[in-house]
Every structure is written in structure tokens, then in C-alpha cells.
Design an enzyme around this catalytic site. Structure first.
Site, PDB file in Angstrom:
ATOM      1  N   GLY A 161       2.777  -1.069   4.272  1.00  0.00           N
ATOM      2  CA  GLY A 161       2.849   0.347   3.914  1.00  0.00           C
ATOM      3  C   GLY A 161       4.293   0.751   3.649  1.00  0.00           C
ATOM      4  N   GLY A 162       4.893   1.418   4.622  1.00  0.00           N
ATOM      5  CA  GLY A 162       6.239   1.988   4.483  1.00  0.00           C
ATOM      6  C   GLY A 162       7.262   1.044   3.865  1.00  0.00           C
ATOM      7  N   GLY A 188       2.219   2.266  10.726  1.00  0.00           N
ATOM      8  CA  GLY A 188       3.199   3.346  10.600  1.00  0.00           C
ATOM      9  C   GLY A 188       3.880   3.735  11.902  1.00  0.00           C
ATOM     10  CG  ASN A 217      -1.707   1.244   1.423  1.00  0.00           C
ATOM     11  OD1 ASN A 217      -1.812   2.052   0.494  1.00  0.00           O
ATOM     12  ND2 ASN A 217      -2.281   1.429   2.608  1.00  0.00           N
ATOM     13  CD1 TRP A 218       3.519   0.974  -2.856  1.00  0.00           C
ATOM     14  CD2 TRP A 218       3.319   1.990  -4.844  1.00  0.00           C
ATOM     15  NE1 TRP A 218       4.133   0.182  -3.790  1.00  0.00           N
ATOM     16  CE2 TRP A 218       4.032   0.778  -5.027  1.00  0.00           C
ATOM     17  CE3 TRP A 218       3.077   2.796  -5.955  1.00  0.00           C
ATOM     18  CZ2 TRP A 218       4.490   0.354  -6.275  1.00  0.00           C
ATOM     19  CZ3 TRP A 218       3.537   2.377  -7.203  1.00  0.00           C
ATOM     20  CH2 TRP A 218       4.242   1.175  -7.355  1.00  0.00           C
ATOM     21  CE  LYS A 219      -0.111   3.431   4.682  1.00  0.00           C
ATOM     22  NZ  LYS A 219      -0.121   3.562   6.115  1.00  0.00           N
ATOM     23  CG  HIS A 245      -5.815   2.010   4.799  1.00  0.00           C
ATOM     24  ND1 HIS A 245      -5.371   3.077   5.546  1.00  0.00           N
ATOM     25  CD2 HIS A 245      -4.833   1.079   4.834  1.00  0.00           C
ATOM     26  CE1 HIS A 245      -4.159   2.784   6.000  1.00  0.00           C
ATOM     27  NE2 HIS A 245      -3.816   1.585   5.586  1.00  0.00           N
ATOM     28  CD  GLU A 249      -3.628  -2.461   7.101  1.00  0.00           C
ATOM     29  OE1 GLU A 249      -2.467  -2.590   6.729  1.00  0.00           O
ATOM     30  OE2 GLU A 249      -4.365  -1.532   6.741  1.00  0.00           O
ATOM     31  CD  GLU A 254      -3.042   5.783   6.404  1.00  0.00           C
ATOM     32  OE1 GLU A 254      -2.940   5.826   5.166  1.00  0.00           O
ATOM     33  OE2 GLU A 254      -2.212   5.174   7.129  1.00  0.00           O
TER      34      GLU A 254
HETATM   35  P1  PGA Z   1       2.718   0.322   7.612  1.00  0.00           P
HETATM   36  O1  PGA Z   1       1.267   0.587   6.943  1.00  0.00           O
HETATM   37  O2  PGA Z   1       3.240  -0.976   7.045  1.00  0.00           O
HETATM   38  O3  PGA Z   1       3.547   1.513   7.177  1.00  0.00           O
HETATM   39  O4  PGA Z   1       2.525   0.252   9.084  1.00  0.00           O
HETATM   40  C1  PGA Z   1       0.377  -0.479   6.726  1.00  0.00           C
HETATM   41  C2  PGA Z   1      -0.888   0.041   6.094  1.00  0.00           C
HETATM   42  O5  PGA Z   1      -1.307   1.169   6.382  1.00  0.00           O
HETATM   43  O6  PGA Z   1      -1.517  -0.658   5.275  1.00  0.00           O
END
Ligand code: PGA
Length: 243
Positions: free
Chosen positions: A223-224, A170, A8-10, A94, A164, A96
Site C-alpha cells: 500500500g503506502g 497501514g 495498491n494505490w487505494k 481487500h 494481509e 478495506e
Molecule cells: P500497507 O497496505 O502496505 O500500507 O500496509 C497494504 C494493503 O492494504 O494492501
């Protein structure tokens, strides 16, 4: 079940950066590995990703979409456009989207329905906040989000789940194996066999092997650590070896 790694590149990677990432991922990953990898680029970079992925087994999807395919919805992205561009998946709910953009379970349910109608696999994300965990509400919260998010799902149409915990996203604070196993066992009871359940929240190549061995963990939403080809692939490879 196969083990999937989804990145997930956001809000990261321009079309140029996205295309470069896909080119190096395609040359670094074997054909068998590619079949179990998925990327979620930001919408404006999706066209570049789709173009680079033509003929490859790597999947891609949207990070979010609207529940209507067209209309007076300024600023939204149509699931139909994702379909036309070749998306196989789309994230729904998600953390966010829920917590920063205040999307509701009712919105998730409509998005799941719209995506399934287009044969795009919705990846419904669920997870408790730190407060909810402290107040022993984890099970109630994730079960509720799952049931409500799937309330308009079409029986027999595929979907994926991602567990999650909000406090693990994050933050570098990964959930413990017991916490992950408990949550995934509950979600497995709710959705039954055959549905991939991914874990997400601070997954890295240092912790992925431990998590990949757990019951009912069918992969990761990353994510990251998914932003760098080598690390993304290392997570997949260490997980695969650990199983
Ligand atoms: P993260 O993010 O691996 O940076 O904790 C995961 C996500 O939001 O899907």
C-alpha cells in the site's frame, strides 16, 4: 515461481499523478523487472494508467469491481469495462472492502466468478483482525475466507491470493516471519502449488528482504510504500536479491 510486487494505490493518485508515476516506473525498471510488477490504481485513474502502459510488461488491475457486468448498480465499476481497458488483474475482498464497506464472502465469490469469466485474474485478499488473532482464530478465519471466496471459481482458471493481516495494514506493524510463514503454509495447502501467494501489510524496503526469503511467499501487495517509484522498485529489488 517468480516474485511479484503489486502496488495498491487505494484512493491516491489523480490521472495526471498516475501517468507521471508510470512514466518514471517505466524508465527506472528494466524489462525483466517490469514483467513482475503490477499496479492497482483507483478506477478513475485507470484509463491514464492503461494508456501509459500500452506495450509495457507492467500489469495493472482494478481495486474492486461489481459482480455484474452491467445493470442498475449506481456507483459501481464493471469488470467488463476493466477488461476493455486492458486490466489483467482485480483485487477482491481487500480488507478495506470487507471491514469499511462491509462486503461479504458471498460477494467475493461472485466477483471471482465474474472476473474469471472475463479472463481477469482475481487477487483474493484474506486476513484476520487483531481480535481474531488474539483469540487463536487466525487459521480458521483465513482458511474460511479463502474457501468461501473461491467457492464459485472455475477449476483451472488462474487466481492469486494475498494474505494481509488486518492489524498490519497501514499500521507499520508488519507480521513476524513466523506468522507469515504459518499463514502462507496453510494457504498453500488450501490452494495447492502454482498459485502466487502475496503478503501484504506494512511492507517496506527495510523488511521486504526478510519476508521474501520465506517459504511460500511469492511477492507482496504494497500500500503506502508503493506510492513512490523509488521505494516501490527498491522493495522489488531487495526482495529479488534476498531470494
Ligand atoms: P500497507 O497496505 O502496505 O500500507 O500496509 C497494504 C494493503 O492494504 O494492501
Amino acid at each position: 515461481m517468480a516474485l511479484y510486487c503489486a502496488g495498491n494505490w487505494k484512493l491516491n493518485k489523480s490521472p495526471k499523478e498516475a501517468a507521471e508515476f508510470i512514466q518514471s516506473l517505466k524508465s527506472a525498471a528494466t524489462a525483466a523487472e517490469q514483467a513482475n510488477l503490477v499496479v492497482f490504481p483507483p478506477a478513475l485513474s485507470a484509463y491514464a494508467v492503461a494508456a501509459e502502459l500500452k506495450g509495457s510488461a507492467i500489469g495493472w488491475g482494478g481495486q474492486n469491481c461489481h459482480s455484474d457486468v452491467k445493470g442498475a448498480f449506481t456507483g459501481e465499476n464493471s469488470p467488463q469495462v476493466f477488461k476493455e481497458m486492458g486490466a489483467s488483474y482485480c483485487l477482491v475482498g481487500h480488507s478495506e472492502r470487507r471491514h469499511v464497506f462491509k462486503e461479504t464472502d458471498e460477494m467475493m465469490a461472485k466477483k471471482v466468478k465474474a472476473l474469471q469469466a472475463l479472463d481477469i485474474i482475481p487477487v483474493l485478499c484474506v486476513g484476520e483482525t487483531q481480535d481474531e488473532r488474539f483469540n487463536n482464530r487466525t487459521q480458521e478465519v483465513i482458511e474460511g475466507q479463502t474457501r468461501k471466496g473461491l467457492s464459485l471459481a472455475e477449476p483451472g482458471k488462474p487466481f492469486w491470493l494475498a494474505y494481509e493481516p488486518v492489524w498490519a495494514i497501514g499500521t507499520g506493524q508488519v507480521a513476524t516471519p513466523e506468522q507469515v510463514e504459518d499463514a502462507h503454509a496453510l494457504l498453500r495447502r488450501v490452494v495447492g502449488d502454482g498459485v502466487p501467494i502475496l503478503y501484504g501489510g506494512s511492507v517496506k524496503s527495510e523488511n521486504s528482504a526478510t519476508l521474501a526469503k520465506l517459504n511460500n511467499v511469492n511477492g507482496f501487495l504494497i500500500g503506502g510504500a508503493s506510492l513512490v517509484v523509488d521505494e516501490f522498485l527498491k522493495i522489488y529489488r531487495t526482495s529479488q536479491e534476498a531470494r
